[in-house]
Structures are given as C-alpha cells and as structure tokens.
Design a protein around this motif. Structure first.
Motif, PDB file in Angstrom:
ATOM      1  N   ASP A 133     -47.117  -2.492  38.675  1.00 55.44           N
ATOM      2  CA  ASP A 133     -46.042  -2.239  39.206  1.00 55.44           C
ATOM      3  C   ASP A 133     -44.384  -2.142  38.621  1.00 55.44           C
ATOM      4  O   ASP A 133     -43.920  -1.441  38.814  1.00 55.44           O
ATOM      5  CB  ASP A 133     -45.804  -3.889  40.431  1.00 55.44           C
ATOM      6  N   THR A 134     -44.718  -3.133  37.011  1.00 54.93           N
ATOM      7  CA  THR A 134     -44.208  -2.893  35.986  1.00 54.93           C
ATOM      8  C   THR A 134     -45.220  -3.003  34.920  1.00 54.93           C
ATOM      9  O   THR A 134     -45.654  -4.100  34.538  1.00 54.93           O
ATOM     10  CB  THR A 134     -43.201  -4.176  36.026  1.00 54.93           C
ATOM     11  N   PRO A 135     -44.729  -1.655  34.258  1.00 53.20           N
ATOM     12  CA  PRO A 135     -45.689  -2.228  33.064  1.00 53.20           C
ATOM     13  C   PRO A 135     -45.096  -3.019  32.062  1.00 53.20           C
ATOM     14  O   PRO A 135     -44.064  -2.923  31.619  1.00 53.20           O
ATOM     15  CB  PRO A 135     -45.641  -0.149  32.378  1.00 53.20           C
ATOM     16  N   PRO A 136     -45.408  -3.326  31.171  1.00 51.33           N
ATOM     17  CA  PRO A 136     -44.853  -4.138  30.066  1.00 51.33           C
ATOM     18  C   PRO A 136     -44.791  -3.361  28.733  1.00 51.33           C
ATOM     19  O   PRO A 136     -45.323  -2.401  28.257  1.00 51.33           O
ATOM     20  CB  PRO A 136     -46.645  -5.079  29.073  1.00 51.33           C
ATOM     21  N   ILE A 137     -43.746  -4.331  28.171  1.00 49.89           N
ATOM     22  CA  ILE A 137     -42.484  -2.725  27.321  1.00 49.89           C
ATOM     23  C   ILE A 137     -43.602  -4.218  25.616  1.00 49.89           C
ATOM     24  O   ILE A 137     -42.794  -5.405  25.819  1.00 49.89           O
ATOM     25  CB  ILE A 137     -41.244  -2.873  27.271  1.00 49.89           C
ATOM     26  N   ASP A 138     -44.313  -3.438  24.867  1.00 50.09           N
ATOM     27  CA  ASP A 138     -44.629  -4.292  23.590  1.00 50.09           C
ATOM     28  C   ASP A 138     -43.229  -4.821  23.090  1.00 50.09           C
ATOM     29  O   ASP A 138     -42.213  -3.483  23.439  1.00 50.09           O
ATOM     30  CB  ASP A 138     -45.507  -3.536  22.778  1.00 50.09           C
ATOM     31  N   GLY A 139     -43.434  -5.073  21.991  1.00 50.33           N
ATOM     32  CA  GLY A 139     -42.302  -6.240  21.299  1.00 50.33           C
ATOM     33  C   GLY A 139     -42.505  -5.214  19.701  1.00 50.33           C
ATOM     34  O   GLY A 139     -43.016  -4.365  19.519  1.00 50.33           O
ATOM     35  N   ALA A 140     -41.032  -5.078  19.833  1.00 47.41           N
ATOM     36  CA  ALA A 140     -40.765  -3.889  18.177  1.00 47.41           C
ATOM     37  C   ALA A 140     -40.988  -4.862  16.805  1.00 47.41           C
ATOM     38  O   ALA A 140     -41.134  -5.806  17.038  1.00 47.41           O
ATOM     39  CB  ALA A 140     -39.152  -3.784  18.285  1.00 47.41           C
ATOM     40  N   ASP A 141     -41.497  -4.109  16.080  1.00 49.15           N
ATOM     41  CA  ASP A 141     -41.722  -4.785  14.862  1.00 49.15           C
ATOM     42  C   ASP A 141     -40.033  -4.539  13.721  1.00 49.15           C
ATOM     43  O   ASP A 141     -39.834  -4.477  14.006  1.00 49.15           O
ATOM     44  CB  ASP A 141     -42.953  -3.361  13.424  1.00 49.15           C
TER      45      ASP A 141
END
Length: 719
Positions: free
Chosen positions: A227-235
């Motif tokens: 439904d909503t894709p996860p957004i990975d964290g930034a470095d």
C-alpha cells in the motif's frame, strides 16, 4: 385450443417455486446464523486469510566517518522458527522425522554450545505439540548463520512446505567496535530504537519511514500487496577521523592504566582549528572490573570546575581591557597570600613560592596567587566587568552540541539587589573564579575557547556532522558555523599565543611539547568538589587537564585532555600533558608528507653507487633507472657472459672500468662485490664459499692471487 396442458404444467411450476422458496429461506437463515451465532468463528477464519496494514520497517541509514568509513551500519538479523502444522499439511512430516538426526547434527555444528541430542529433543517437543511458531534458537542470528540453517534438510524447502520461517530485524553494528561509542551512539537491540549519541540526535533522519502492506491468502499462500512502500533512512557523514580517534583512545588509555595515574575518568577531544570539526572524542570510565569503557559522554556533559586552564581566559580579559600589559608585575610572596580571610596557595608554597612575577610567568608557572591578584586588583569593585569579559571570550556560549546530555557552561554573573548589595557574590568569589573555580564548564566548551585562540580569534561551533546523504547524493550540507567572529583584539590573541607557547617550551607544560613542532597550551590541576561535602572530605579527587593547539606557529588542530583521579601524585602537565604530546605527535606523523627534494643538500649524491661485479647486469639496472654510462651497452645485454669490473663516478657521469678475471688456478679478488657475483666467481674457480653478514664483501679469508687447492673453502664477510 391451447398447446399447453395447464393441468400438467402448473404443478411443476409450483414444485419449482416451493423448492426455490425453501432455498431462499435456507440462505437467509444461514446468513442470519453466520452474522450472529457463527460470527466469531468466521472472523477468526477471515483473520487467517488476510492481514491488513502490516508495518514494513525501512533500512536504517549508516553513520560514516569523515572519509566515508562505516562507523555504524544496519545489518539483518533473524530469529528462526518452525510451523509444524504447515509441515504436516504439506505432507513432509515423515521426511522431517527421517531427517531429524541430520538436522540436529547440523544445528550442533552451527551452535556447538548445545548438543545434537538437545536439538533433537527440542524439535521433537515442538513437533508433538503441533506448534506453529516453535523457536529453533532463542537468540538472534546473523545472515551467514541464517543461511547455514536454511541449507539444512527440510529447512531448505519453501516455508509452506517445510514450516521453516523467520522474523527479520535491522541490527546495528559498529565495524570499529567501541571506537567513539558514546558519540556515535547505541541502539536498544530488542526494540530497535536509538539510545544515545548521534544515533538518537539524528534518529528521525536515520530511521526512515515505515511502509504498509496487506496480505491475502491465495491457494494456501500469502501474497504481499504494498500500500505504502517503506522509505529507507539517510546516511550521515560525521567529522570523526577513525585514525585520529584510535590514536587518541590508545594514548589516553595507556596513561589511565599507568600505576601512577590509575585514573577514574579520561576525556580527550581533537578539533580541527579552521572548521571546528571534531576529529576525535574519547570518553573512558573505569568500570567495576578494572577495565575502561565508554559509559558516558563526559566531554559534552560534565560540568566541572576547569581549574588552571581557565587562567588563560582571566589573563586575556585583563589584556583585552587594557588594564595590564605583558610587562606588568605582581607580588606572590612566599607562595601563600591571604585573600579576604582565606589563604590562597601556589603549588610550590612549601618551597618558598615565586616572589615577584611578570604577567607571562604567572601563566608559565600557573601561579594561583599571581593570576588571582591581577584580577582582584583591577576588578574587585566591578566583578561584572570581569565576568562579562569571560562571556565575550565565548566560554559561556551555548554551543548547541547535537548530542543528548550536552550541558552549556554555567558562569555566574554578579547580581545586586535594590540596595546595591551583591546577592550571589562574596569577596572571595572573584579571586577563586579567576583561577578556575566557582564556574562549571564542560571540556568541549574549554576546547572551543582554545580553538578560537588558535584560529586567530574566530570561534567555531564544534561540528559533529558534515553531510546527510541519500542514495549517494548529498541532500543536506552542514557547513562550518562561526559563533563569534572575534573573541578578543588581534593584539591580545597574538600576545596570549606567544605566552601559551612559552608555557610549553619554558613553563609547566614541557611534557606536552615536541622537538619537531611548536606546541601552545595550558596545564590545569584542580581539586574536585564533592558537592555538600566540599573539597577535603575523604580522598581528594583531582581534575588534571591540558588544553592547547599545534603547530603553534600555523595551528591545524586543537586538543584537550582531562583525567579525573583520586589522590596524589596529580599533575596536569605531567599526566594529561603526556597524552596531549602523544596525540599531537601521532597526528602530525600521520599527515607527514616528504618530497624527495627535501632529502637533498649540497653534499648529497644523487648518483646511485654500484657494487663491483658483473658490469652487464649493472649497466642494465642503471639504464632502467635513467642513468647513461659513457662506455656501457645501453642495457642491451643483461644476460650475456659476465664482464667483470667496477664503476667510476666523475661528477655527474658514470663510467665502467673493466678488470681481468684471474686464471682458473688463482683465487679471484671479490672485495666490493655482492653475494651473487662473489659466490658465482668463487664457485666457478672451484672454491666453496661460507657467507657471513650482508651487503658488500669487505673481507675474504683466502687472499686474492693465492693458488687454489683441492677442497679449498673461503669465508666471505659482508658489511
């Protein structure tokens, strides 16, 4: 007449209508039953067929060093389980029983702390209970271990056929172990939440955003629909330099472990002068087992009386206000001076004190009396002016350090009531404040002040994070920030820099210095207050400090070292100064770059010397190095029959001098030859050789020109 016989047709329609009515009533009755009495059952069935709004966690961003090395990274970890119901439904329960010994032995090889018999008994227990979520191993395992388990019999099948399934977690790992642990930060492993340090301060950036999926069961398989894709964290890219961090930690740890020191707490911070970048930050606590670990970020959170490193600020305030100059003299008597009913003592008071001192020598000798009398004489009636001068130097500035637990400095400003009387001040407050008591300053604030001196008066905000990166692209730059363009007059900065350099070269800070470059800094040895118990209850605790910068003539780095210890001996210069020395020399050695021209002088010879021996080989090597020989062969015959001789250097040219090889029955002269040519020539003449040493032949046991005898041996000594 009608074609249809109603007497025959109507009964048939009536039967059909009655049947359909009965079916409709049954459907309605079943519907009512399902909605009421059977509701709970069918809700349970529905729950097993689909799952809505399942949270999908993103991958946490990495924390990198200043040059891109991983300091904290997310790696997958797993907890593995068996669904024995799925195993039986797939018809593989017999295969599981047949393979149980192989599976148990395989698990024993992976986890040798438990026996194969234990795993067999454990798995069979879950099998007989028909568990859907039976833990194969209670702890989390890494990816490699997970793949090993997955390769075992039965487990290698799909989870619908084997019942083998798992939960995946994002585990935080630090490739450099405990290096800068309290600054980089920790995670609560079981909760996957940030605990401290940059992990906590930048948690929202590192964590990313959860995704949402729902699952539906189709043909006995769950399908994940996003439904909503996860957004990975930034470095985040920090300012920490791994090599400097390691160097600072080892230098501090060695000193803390010294039996004469036996420190309780150690802090070391290295800052880049021009940018304020924190290149290394070490916080070590002595634990109950005697080992030193990073437990608390003392560098940013400890509010302690700084002691004599504060004297630099006191003298700078007086110089900047113009009430004194570097030729000003002050009387310190025999090392004891009564200040408003309370004795102030210099460290050498038992040896007669320092007498009359000029202003620079009050810092060089770290004279309590000298500094406090200078400040008291000129500011006793207006202490607000002195404290405002300290504020102007930036020591009380809020540095806004992005680490949870940071505490800005607390420096008390005198206040008067309506009658003009001081309400938070005493006659002794100013003298003792001037030498580093009556204030509370964390090490990071003291270092920022000394860094400003090194930076020509410009105070930089200590920087821990340079950039935020997402998918290889910089999404945020954190440039260096200036807190104060100038903390004091240019003349004051120059004068105090010269004095601090002399503190190291001539004063009490000698052990912090180097014979390779100039160091400027100030020592500090302060008794630590025990709160309501004061300074002298039980064993005395000391804060030993050294703050400074290097090279003093062209400052690149500033550094502060603080050690907390109990009892004597206690010396800021002799203990913290030693750590500063090792850090400074180590950092300068790491950045040392030499040019070949630096090694040349008027007497140097850039023509390589060659050993006596085979000139063809010598000619080949010299030509390969770019040297031309006037009577050589241009390197064309390296493997021809040997031509024996030696090289002669004339100015910048090289010539060969050929020599005749003696007859077969005469011992040759191999002086000056290397081992290869000497052995070849001797053995060609039938002489056995014994080698001693390395280099050129400097001595041969059988003299050249002697007649060779059968079985003759010659000892060749090299040097």
């Amino acid at each position: 007449m009608s074609k249809f016989d109603n007497s025959k047709i109507m009964p048939r329609y009536s039967v059909i209508a009655i049947i359909m009515s009965i079916i409709a009533v049954a459907v309605i009755g079943k519907t009512i039953y399902t909605m009421t009495a059977g509701r709970a059952y069918w809700l349970e069935v529905a729950a097993s067929q689909k799952k809505d709004s399942v949270t999908v966690k993103p991958t946490r961003g990495n924390i990198l060093s200043c040059n891109g090395q991983l300091m904290a990274s997310s790696l997958p970890e797993f907890k593995v389980y068996m669904d024995f119901n799925a195993l039986k439904e797939a018809g593989n329960d017999t295969a599981f029983i047949d393979s149980i010994n192989y599976i148990s032995k395989g698990l024993n090889n992976i986890f040798p702390e438990k026996s194969a018999a234990y795993f067999k008994q454990h798995l069979m227990e879950g099998y007989h209970k028909g568990s859907k979520h039976w833990a194969i191993w209670n702890d989390r395992i890494d990816y490699n271990t997970f793949k090993e388990i997955q390769s075992l019999p039965i487990f290698h099948l799909s989870k619908y056929k084997s019942g083998f399934h798992w939960d995946e977690f994002n585990a935080r790992r630090r490739p450099f172990g405990s290096l800068a642990q309290r600054t980089i930060g920790d995670m609560f492993g079981a909760k996957d939440t940030a605990r401290c340090g940059l992990e906590l301060s930048y948690d929202s950036i590192l964590r990313g955003t959860n995704g949402i999926i729902h699952r539906r069961k189709v043909r006995n398989k769950f399908l994940d629909i996003t439904d909503t894709p996860p957004i990975d964290g930034a470095d985040i890219v920090t300012t920490i330099d791994v090599s400097m961090q390691d160097l600072a930690e080892r230098a501090l740890l060695d000193e803390l472990k010294d039996p004469n020191v036996n420190g309780n707490v150690g802090v070391a911070i290295v800052m880049e002068v021009a940018t304020g970048d924190v290149k290394a930050i070490v916080n070590l606590d002595k634990c109950s087992d005697g080992e030193y670990r990073e437990v608390k970020n003392h560098a940013v959170s400890d509010l302690l009386e700084p002691g004599s490193v504060f004297k630099t600020a006191s003298i700078m305030t007086a110089l900047d206000d113009g009430v004194v100059d570097t030729m000003y003299t002050v009387q310190t008597s025999s090392g004891v001076w009564n200040m408003y009913g309370r004795d102030m003592k210099d460290h050498n008071w038992t040896r007669g004190g320092y007498g009359t001192l000029t202003l620079p020598w009050t810092l060089k000798y770290s004279s309590n009396i000298g500094v406090s009398r200078i400040i008291d004489i000129h500011y006793h009636n207006n202490p607000e002016k002195f404290v405002q001068g300290i504020y102007d130097l930036g020591l009380a500035a809020d540095l806004r350090i992005p680490i949870v637990g940071y505490s800005p400095a607390k420096i008390r400003m005198p206040r008067k009531n309506s009658r003009g009387q001081y309400v938070n001040w005493s006659a002794t407050a100013l003298p003792w404040m001037s030498i580093g008591y009556e204030t509370q300053i964390p090490p990071i604030s003291t270092l920022a002040f000394y860094n400003a001196i090194a930076n020509g008066g410009k105070m930089m905000r200590p920087r821990f994070v340079k950039q935020i990166i997402k998918n290889g692209k910089v999404i945020y730059n954190n440039p260096p920030q200036v807190i104060k363009e100038r903390i004091a007059k240019e003349s004051t900065i120059k004068e105090i820099t010269r004095i601090l350099t002399e503190v190291v070269s001539e004063g009490l800070g000698k052990k912090a210095g180097s014979d390779k470059f100039l160091v400027a800094g100030k020592t500090g040895t302060a008794q630590m207050s025990k709160g309501a118990l004061g300074y002298k209850s039980g064993g005395t605790n000391y804060l030993l400090s050294f703050a400074g910068f290097f090279p003093a003539d062209k400052p690149r780095y500033s550094c502060i070292v603080c050690i907390q210890k109990t009892g004597l001996p206690a010396s800021g210069g002799g203990m913290s100064g030693v750590v500063f020395h090792h850090i400074a020399e180590g950092i300068m050695a790491q950045s040392l770059k030499l040019n070949v021209t630096d090694a040349r002088d008027s007497s140097s010879n850039t023509i390589p010397s060659a050993k006596t021996g085979n000139l063809l080989a010598t000619d080949y090597v010299l030509n390969a190095l770019g040297f031309n020989i006037t009577n050589g062969w241009n390197g064309a015959y390296p493997f021809g029959n040997p031509v024996w001789g030696r090289t002669l250097e004339k100015g910048k040219s090289i010539t060969f001098q050929k020599e005749q090889v003696p007859k077969a029955n005469i011992v040759p002269d191999v002086h000056g030859m290397g081992a290869r040519d000497a052995v070849y020539l001797m053995e060609k003449h039938g002489i056995k050789v014994i080698l001693i040493g390395r280099g050129r032949v400097i001595q041969q046991s059988v003299a050249p020109g002697e007649k060779i005898k059968k079985g003759m041996k010659c000892e060749l000594r090299f040097g």
